[in-house]
Write a protein that holds these residues in place. Structure first.
Motif, PDB file in Angstrom:
ATOM      1  N   ILE A  44       0.834  -1.199   0.000  1.00  0.00           N
ATOM      2  CA  ILE A  44       0.000   0.000   0.000  1.00  0.00           C
ATOM      3  C   ILE A  44       0.869   1.249   0.000  1.00  0.00           C
ATOM      4  CG2 ILE A  44      -1.611   1.361   1.415  1.00  0.00           C
ATOM      5  CD1 ILE A  44      -2.838  -1.369   2.269  1.00  0.00           C
ATOM      6  N   ALA A  45       1.921   1.230   0.807  1.00  0.00           N
ATOM      7  CA  ALA A  45       2.825   2.386   0.871  1.00  0.00           C
ATOM      8  C   ALA A  45       3.603   2.547  -0.432  1.00  0.00           C
ATOM      9  CB  ALA A  45       3.780   2.240   2.052  1.00  0.00           C
ATOM     10  N   VAL A  46       4.181   1.454  -0.917  1.00  0.00           N
ATOM     11  CA  VAL A  46       5.030   1.520  -2.112  1.00  0.00           C
ATOM     12  C   VAL A  46       4.236   1.952  -3.341  1.00  0.00           C
ATOM     13  CG1 VAL A  46       6.393   0.140  -3.733  1.00  0.00           C
ATOM     14  CG2 VAL A  46       6.724  -0.139  -1.270  1.00  0.00           C
ATOM     15  N   PHE A  47       3.048   1.381  -3.533  1.00  0.00           N
ATOM     16  CA  PHE A  47       2.258   1.701  -4.719  1.00  0.00           C
ATOM     17  C   PHE A  47       1.364   2.929  -4.511  1.00  0.00           C
ATOM     18  CE2 PHE A  47       3.211  -2.835  -5.297  1.00  0.00           C
ATOM     19  CZ  PHE A  47       3.719  -2.806  -6.592  1.00  0.00           C
ATOM     20  N   GLY A  48       1.219   3.351  -3.255  1.00  0.00           N
ATOM     21  CA  GLY A  48       0.376   4.508  -2.994  1.00  0.00           C
ATOM     22  C   GLY A  48       1.118   5.824  -3.035  1.00  0.00           C
ATOM     23  N   ILE A  49       2.401   5.822  -2.672  1.00  0.00           N
ATOM     24  CA  ILE A  49       3.173   7.061  -2.621  1.00  0.00           C
ATOM     25  C   ILE A  49       3.263   7.772  -3.985  1.00  0.00           C
ATOM     26  CG2 ILE A  49       5.515   7.992  -2.304  1.00  0.00           C
ATOM     27  CD1 ILE A  49       5.853   6.039   0.019  1.00  0.00           C
ATOM     28  N   PRO A  50       3.513   7.044  -5.094  1.00  0.00           N
ATOM     29  CA  PRO A  50       3.750   7.754  -6.368  1.00  0.00           C
ATOM     30  C   PRO A  50       2.649   8.715  -6.791  1.00  0.00           C
ATOM     31  CG  PRO A  50       4.434   5.474  -6.551  1.00  0.00           C
ATOM     32  CD  PRO A  50       3.746   5.590  -5.220  1.00  0.00           C
ATOM     33  N   HIS A  51       1.378   8.408  -6.500  1.00  0.00           N
ATOM     34  CA  HIS A  51       0.324   9.270  -7.051  1.00  0.00           C
ATOM     35  C   HIS A  51       0.269  10.639  -6.377  1.00  0.00           C
ATOM     36  CE1 HIS A  51      -2.214   8.004  -3.606  1.00  0.00           C
ATOM     37  NE2 HIS A  51      -2.988   9.028  -3.898  1.00  0.00           N
ATOM     38  N   GLY A  52       1.059  10.829  -5.310  1.00  0.00           N
ATOM     39  CA  GLY A  52       1.125  12.146  -4.695  1.00  0.00           C
ATOM     40  C   GLY A  52       2.459  12.847  -4.899  1.00  0.00           C
ATOM     41  N   THR A  53       3.335  12.240  -5.695  1.00  0.00           N
ATOM     42  CA  THR A  53       4.685  12.786  -5.846  1.00  0.00           C
ATOM     43  C   THR A  53       4.724  14.080  -6.666  1.00  0.00           C
ATOM     44  OG1 THR A  53       5.006  11.259  -7.703  1.00  0.00           O
ATOM     45  CG2 THR A  53       5.898  10.592  -5.568  1.00  0.00           C
ATOM     46  N   LEU A  54       3.682  14.346  -7.430  1.00  0.00           N
ATOM     47  CA  LEU A  54       3.658  15.564  -8.254  1.00  0.00           C
ATOM     48  C   LEU A  54       2.782  16.661  -7.642  1.00  0.00           C
ATOM     49  CD1 LEU A  54       3.412  13.891 -11.783  1.00  0.00           C
ATOM     50  CD2 LEU A  54       5.387  15.087 -10.829  1.00  0.00           C
ATOM     51  N   ASP A  55       2.434  16.510  -6.373  1.00  0.00           N
ATOM     52  CA  ASP A  55       1.540  17.478  -5.727  1.00  0.00           C
ATOM     53  C   ASP A  55       2.079  18.907  -5.783  1.00  0.00           C
ATOM     54  OD1 ASP A  55      -0.274  15.548  -5.145  1.00  0.00           O
ATOM     55  OD2 ASP A  55       0.142  15.432  -3.002  1.00  0.00           O
ATOM     56  N   ILE A  56       3.347  19.093  -5.505  1.00  0.00           N
ATOM     57  CA  ILE A  56       3.932  20.431  -5.486  1.00  0.00           C
ATOM     58  C   ILE A  56       3.877  21.050  -6.880  1.00  0.00           C
ATOM     59  CG2 ILE A  56       5.988  21.796  -4.990  1.00  0.00           C
ATOM     60  CD1 ILE A  56       4.685  20.518  -2.531  1.00  0.00           C
ATOM     61  N   GLU A  57       4.185  20.249  -7.896  1.00  0.00           N
ATOM     62  CA  GLU A  57       4.149  20.751  -9.271  1.00  0.00           C
ATOM     63  C   GLU A  57       2.731  21.119  -9.680  1.00  0.00           C
ATOM     64  OE1 GLU A  57       6.940  21.380 -10.837  1.00  0.00           O
ATOM     65  OE2 GLU A  57       7.930  20.597  -9.049  1.00  0.00           O
ATOM     66  N   ILE A  58       1.765  20.305  -9.269  1.00  0.00           N
ATOM     67  CA  ILE A  58       0.367  20.600  -9.584  1.00  0.00           C
ATOM     68  C   ILE A  58      -0.059  21.910  -8.934  1.00  0.00           C
ATOM     69  CG2 ILE A  58      -2.014  19.843  -9.167  1.00  0.00           C
ATOM     70  CD1 ILE A  58      -1.004  16.967  -9.511  1.00  0.00           C
ATOM     71  N   ALA A  59       0.328  22.109  -7.667  1.00  0.00           N
ATOM     72  CA  ALA A  59      -0.013  23.349  -6.968  1.00  0.00           C
ATOM     73  C   ALA A  59       0.625  24.546  -7.669  1.00  0.00           C
ATOM     74  CB  ALA A  59       0.444  23.275  -5.516  1.00  0.00           C
ATOM     75  N   ALA A  60       1.887  24.407  -8.070  1.00  0.00           N
ATOM     76  CA  ALA A  60       2.578  25.509  -8.730  1.00  0.00           C
ATOM     77  C   ALA A  60       1.931  25.852 -10.071  1.00  0.00           C
ATOM     78  CB  ALA A  60       4.049  25.153  -8.924  1.00  0.00           C
ATOM     79  N   LEU A  61       1.563  24.828 -10.833  1.00  0.00           N
ATOM     80  CA  LEU A  61       0.945  25.063 -12.134  1.00  0.00           C
ATOM     81  C   LEU A  61      -0.462  25.652 -11.995  1.00  0.00           C
ATOM     82  CD1 LEU A  61       2.038  21.778 -13.948  1.00  0.00           C
ATOM     83  CD2 LEU A  61       2.793  24.095 -14.511  1.00  0.00           C
ATOM     84  N   ARG A  62      -1.209  25.122 -11.061  1.00  0.00           N
ATOM     85  CA  ARG A  62      -2.596  25.566 -10.932  1.00  0.00           C
ATOM     86  C   ARG A  62      -2.701  27.011 -10.470  1.00  0.00           C
ATOM     87  NH1 ARG A  62      -7.528  23.673 -11.142  1.00  0.00           N
ATOM     88  NH2 ARG A  62      -6.735  21.644 -11.766  1.00  0.00           N
TER      89      ARG A  62
END
Length: 303
Positions: free
Chosen positions: A53-71
């Motif tokens: 759960i940790a290994v496969f769950g972490i990646p989908h939040g790895t671009l959060d900072i970039e998404i915030a910056a772009l939005r």
């Protein structure tokens, strides 16, 4: 039934045929194995599920900072550092809460998870039914496998108060199950066969599989891939090498945090340490991830 049209996740449209057949097939195979060879609920297997759960769950939040910056149109380095600082501050608060009040941290994690997962089911149906689906997926294991959930919650809180939280979660499960079935029926009646199958598949997993394995079916098989597809689409302007580098760097930093959590577990069995560390790590990352997504959805709804 009155309906409210809400934004549909981009990832929900990705690889629909694959998700339509693969997720039910894998879930059915796991149920058959569980029924044929006995419950897959040993401490070692539970620890493996938590780690997955940790290994496969972490990646989908790895671009959060970039998404915030772009939005929000952030271009300066100072403003980007402010986003990073706010994100890290949120994770630090949740990590601290686990140390001083683990019961409160667990309840917060369950509450935020239900709100967060409900957005996986937004579409034409009433948002309340989407909430019921997420509620049922989180709470049903506490009704069907109360002893196993109580043990996991006791591990997380470090005392028997986790058992009380598990009992309360089970008591709140029945109306959520009814809402979940209503959502599946409504989806089928309105031509959303894939959505109905996904809901029923995840519900079957919660009914027949051990708690963390059932959660892994939904979290790793549906939620994370869907949100990863959304994140990759939203950051399409970023070059692929840079995106890969960001994902790898954030993943490694998160994994290092998990290792630190594991090292700080003290004199507990290895399996218990892995379960505690993996779930606490996911919860620490979920709150800022959910907060960012909330702002993002608010922006989408206003468009």
């Amino acid at each position: 039934m009155n309906s409210i049209r809400l934004p549909v996740l981009t990832g929900a449209a990705a690889s629909s045929a694959l998700r339509l057949f693969l997720l039910p097939a894998v879930t059915l195979a796991l149920v058959i194995v569980s029924l044929r060879f006995g419950p897959l609920s040993t401490a070692s297997f539970t620890a493996i599920c938590a780690l997955a759960i940790a290994v496969f769950g972490i990646p989908h939040g790895t671009l959060d900072i970039e998404i915030a910056a772009l939005r929000y149109g952030v271009v300066s380095r100072i403003d980007r550092l402010k986003i990073v600082a706010a994100y890290l501050a949120c994770t630090a608060v949740i990590a601290g809460l686990w140390r001083v009040a683990p019961e409160a941290a667990l309840c917060l994690f369950l509450f935020v998870s239900i709100l967060h997962f409900s957005r996986d089911w937004y579409g034409a149906a009433d948002p309340f039914l989407s909430l019921m689906v997420a509620w049922a997926l989180v709470a049903t294991p506490a009704l069907t496998r109360p002893v196993e959930v109580a043990i996991i919650f006791d591990m997380l809180t470090g005392n028997e108060n986790g058992r009380i939280i598990a009992d309360l979660l089970a008591c709140a499960c029945v109306p959520a199950l009814l809402g979940c079935l209503t959502f599946a029926f409504w989806s089928f009646q309105n031509g959303e066969l894939q959505r109905a199958i996904e809901v029923l598949t995840c519900l079957i997993a919660t009914l027949f599989l051990p708690p963390l394995l059932a959660f892994a079916v939904f979290f790793c098989g549906l939620h994370s891939p869907r949100h990863m597809a959304d994140a990759l689409a939203e950051t399409g302007a970023i070059s692929r090498p840079k995106k890969i580098a960001i994902i790898a760097a954030v993943f490694l930093l998160s994994a290092a945090g998990g290792v630190m959590l594991l090292a700080g577990q003290g004199q507990v069995p290895v399996e218990t340490g892995i379960i505690r560390s993996a779930i606490i790590l996911i919860s620490i990352l979920t709150v800022p991830h959910f907060t960012l997504e909330s702002f993002a959805w608010r922006g989408r709804s206003a468009d």
